[in-house]
Design a protein around this motif. Structure first.
Motif, short mmCIF file in Angstrom:
data_model
loop_
_atom_site.label_atom_id
_atom_site.label_comp_id
_atom_site.label_asym_id
_atom_site.label_seq_id
_atom_site.Cartn_x
_atom_site.Cartn_y
_atom_site.Cartn_z
N HIS A 1 0.83 -1.20 0.00
CA HIS A 1 0.00 0.00 0.00
C HIS A 1 0.87 1.25 0.00
O HIS A 1 1.96 1.26 0.54
N GLY A 2 0.34 2.30 -0.61
CA GLY A 2 1.01 3.58 -0.63
C GLY A 2 2.02 3.70 -1.75
O GLY A 2 2.39 2.72 -2.40
N PHE B 1 -8.31 11.04 1.99
CA PHE B 1 -9.30 10.15 1.36
C PHE B 1 -10.17 9.55 2.46
O PHE B 1 -9.65 9.04 3.46
N THR C 1 -13.48 8.45 -1.46
CA THR C 1 -13.15 7.34 -2.34
C THR C 1 -14.14 6.21 -2.08
O THR C 1 -14.05 5.52 -1.07
N THR D 1 -8.43 7.14 -7.47
CA THR D 1 -7.52 7.59 -6.42
C THR D 1 -6.98 6.39 -5.63
O THR D 1 -5.81 6.38 -5.26
N MET D 2 -7.82 5.41 -5.38
CA MET D 2 -7.36 4.23 -4.64
C MET D 2 -6.33 3.46 -5.46
O MET D 2 -5.34 2.98 -4.92
N TYR E 1 -3.03 5.89 -6.07
CA TYR E 1 -2.29 6.17 -4.84
C TYR E 1 -2.07 4.92 -3.99
O TYR E 1 -1.51 4.99 -2.92
N THR F 1 -4.01 3.16 -2.06
CA THR F 1 -4.47 3.28 -0.69
C THR F 1 -4.92 1.93 -0.17
O THR F 1 -5.27 1.04 -0.92
N THR G 1 -9.85 3.51 3.91
CA THR G 1 -10.08 4.84 4.48
C THR G 1 -10.08 4.74 5.99
O THR G 1 -10.43 3.69 6.54
N TRP H 1 -7.29 7.66 4.67
CA TRP H 1 -5.94 7.56 4.09
C TRP H 1 -5.44 8.96 3.82
O TRP H 1 -6.14 9.78 3.23
N VAL I 1 -2.29 11.45 2.25
CA VAL I 1 -1.15 11.56 1.35
C VAL I 1 -0.59 12.97 1.51
O VAL I 1 -1.35 13.94 1.43
N ASN J 1 2.34 8.81 3.52
CA ASN J 1 1.03 8.26 3.16
C ASN J 1 0.70 7.11 4.09
O ASN J 1 1.58 6.40 4.57
#
Length: 159
Positions: A3-4, A43, A78, A118-119, A122, A124, A127, A129, A131, A142
């Protein structure tokens, strides 16, 4: 999956629905519009308990510890579940609930029925989340939680 995207250049925002600082519809926001300074993206989902118990209070603390000249902020809902509850109409309610005069966007499930852009872009983990993007456009923080007390140092200020 990791993630991230820490250390990567922040991807463009491809969020289709936005309201401005006053809750009025606006054209899609770009990272450039948030200025040549640090930028914070938050997010969330309207129905997410952690977003309201932890995420928004952290966002408010970050805003309180910064100035508009130092940091640009935007919030994106998101929606990867609960599409009947996490609607674009909820943006104005959440914006008003927290007294936030910053842009809010709504990014819903993509046409392929998977996750919002966005998920995906980025990476992610859900949520809430956060950044944080530096002035050069690189993601420097993040994750699910951000320590608001250490952020002034990240923004180049000592507390």
């Amino acid at each position: 999956m990791t993630h991230g995207i820490l250390g990567s250049v922040a991807p463009k925002l491809l969020v289709p629905h936005w309201i401005d600082e006053a809750g009025q519809p606006r054209s899609p926001l770009t990272l450039t519009e948030l200025g040549p300074r640090h930028r914070v993206l938050f997010f969330y989902q309207h129905w997410c308990p952690g977003c309201h118990s932890h995420g928004f209070p952290t966002l408010l603390a970050l805003i309180e510890r910064s100035t508009p000249d130092d940091v640009g902020f935007a919030v994106v809902q998101t929606v990867f579940e609960g599409v009947e509850v996490n609607t674009p109409e909820q943006l104005i309610h959440d914006q008003k609930r927290y007294g936030l005069r910053i842009p809010f966007g709504h990014d819903t499930v993509s046409q392929d029925g998977l996750y919002p852009t966005t998920m995906v872009n980025y990476r992610t983990g859900g949520t809430p989340w956060f950044v944080i993007i530096d002035p050069a456009g690189t993601v420097i923080e993040n994750g699910f939680s951000i320590d608001a007390n250490k952020l002034p140092t990240v923004f180049g200020k000592q507390t």
